[in-house]
Design an enzyme around this catalytic site. Sequence first.
Site, mmCIF file in Angstrom:
data_model
loop_
_atom_site.group_PDB
_atom_site.id
_atom_site.type_symbol
_atom_site.label_atom_id
_atom_site.label_comp_id
_atom_site.label_asym_id
_atom_site.label_seq_id
_atom_site.Cartn_x
_atom_site.Cartn_y
_atom_site.Cartn_z
ATOM 1 N N CYS A 10 0.871 -1.183 0.000
ATOM 2 C CA CYS A 10 0.000 0.000 0.000
ATOM 3 C C CYS A 10 0.901 1.224 0.000
ATOM 4 O O CYS A 10 2.109 1.099 -0.273
ATOM 5 C CB CYS A 10 -0.970 -0.020 1.176
ATOM 6 S SG CYS A 10 -0.174 0.009 2.801
ATOM 7 N N ARG A 16 -3.172 -0.632 5.424
ATOM 8 C CA ARG A 16 -3.777 -1.708 4.634
ATOM 9 C C ARG A 16 -2.880 -2.921 4.427
ATOM 10 O O ARG A 16 -3.297 -4.061 4.657
ATOM 11 C CB ARG A 16 -4.232 -1.161 3.277
ATOM 12 C CG ARG A 16 -5.360 -0.155 3.390
ATOM 13 C CD ARG A 16 -5.543 0.628 2.105
ATOM 14 N NE ARG A 16 -4.419 1.529 1.876
ATOM 15 C CZ ARG A 16 -4.233 2.257 0.791
ATOM 16 N NH1 ARG A 16 -5.104 2.159 -0.208
ATOM 17 N NH2 ARG A 16 -3.201 3.069 0.693
ATOM 18 N N ASP A 128 -8.000 3.835 1.267
ATOM 19 C CA ASP A 128 -7.054 4.262 2.294
ATOM 20 C C ASP A 128 -7.822 4.775 3.518
ATOM 21 O O ASP A 128 -8.575 5.739 3.411
ATOM 22 C CB ASP A 128 -6.190 5.381 1.697
ATOM 23 C CG ASP A 128 -5.074 5.814 2.617
ATOM 24 O OD1 ASP A 128 -5.106 5.430 3.802
ATOM 25 O OD2 ASP A 128 -4.183 6.529 2.145
HETATM 26 P P1 4NP Z 1 -1.638 2.872 4.106
HETATM 27 O O1 4NP Z 1 -2.232 4.237 4.715
HETATM 28 O O2 4NP Z 1 -1.128 3.177 2.722
HETATM 29 O O3 4NP Z 1 -2.811 1.946 4.089
HETATM 30 O O4 4NP Z 1 -0.528 2.429 5.057
HETATM 31 C C1 4NP Z 1 -1.474 5.410 4.743
HETATM 32 C C2 4NP Z 1 -0.577 5.612 5.750
HETATM 33 C C3 4NP Z 1 0.170 6.776 5.791
HETATM 34 C C4 4NP Z 1 0.014 7.723 4.818
HETATM 35 C C5 4NP Z 1 -0.889 7.517 3.790
HETATM 36 C C6 4NP Z 1 -1.622 6.346 3.762
HETATM 37 N N1 4NP Z 1 0.755 8.938 4.869
HETATM 38 O O5 4NP Z 1 0.555 9.776 3.997
HETATM 39 O O6 4NP Z 1 1.589 9.093 5.753
#
Ligand code: 4NP
Length: 164
Positions: A10, A16, A128
Amino acid sequence: MTEIHLLFVCLGNICRSPAAEAVMKVKLEKKGFGNLIHCDSAGIIGFHAGEPADARMRRHALRRGYQVTSLSRQVKRDHDFDHFDMIIGMDDQNITDLNTVARSAADRKKIFRMTDFCEKFNYDTVPDPYYGGDAGFELVLDLLEDACEGLIEHLRRGSDLERV
Ligand code: 4NP
């Protein structure tokens, strides 16, 4: 029997994909495939490298019996495309980014979309949950549980797993 290596990807590798790794590991253990199918996860960005998964994701997952214990790391192009059989992204941007870092057509053939394995839910992305509330984390887990079941069936059909 050839072992299979799966990498869930992800954006940040704190919500995720570490949850996908945890859900898949529990399902594989329950079905007796834990020694044959190995799972890891990684993020497109390295911003959270070394951090545990988001506390909200860990809490929601634990309520369903999944311990999300992995530490965030960024995708390592050469290592990951050499080592893993399937590299499974959660949304359109993950797929686009993976295709951009892939070195060859053979690498690109390893890229899959998590929701393509869903059997009950009709989603084309695992949304997300980072900037949202509890419902977003629950939806992620609903989709991941469904997709993991479908992914195991996909692997079962394409390999010798039924005979194990
Ligand atoms: P992930 O969620 O891609 O599901 O781990 C996110 C976690 C952090 C960030 C964006 C999405 N971020 O921009 O820091």
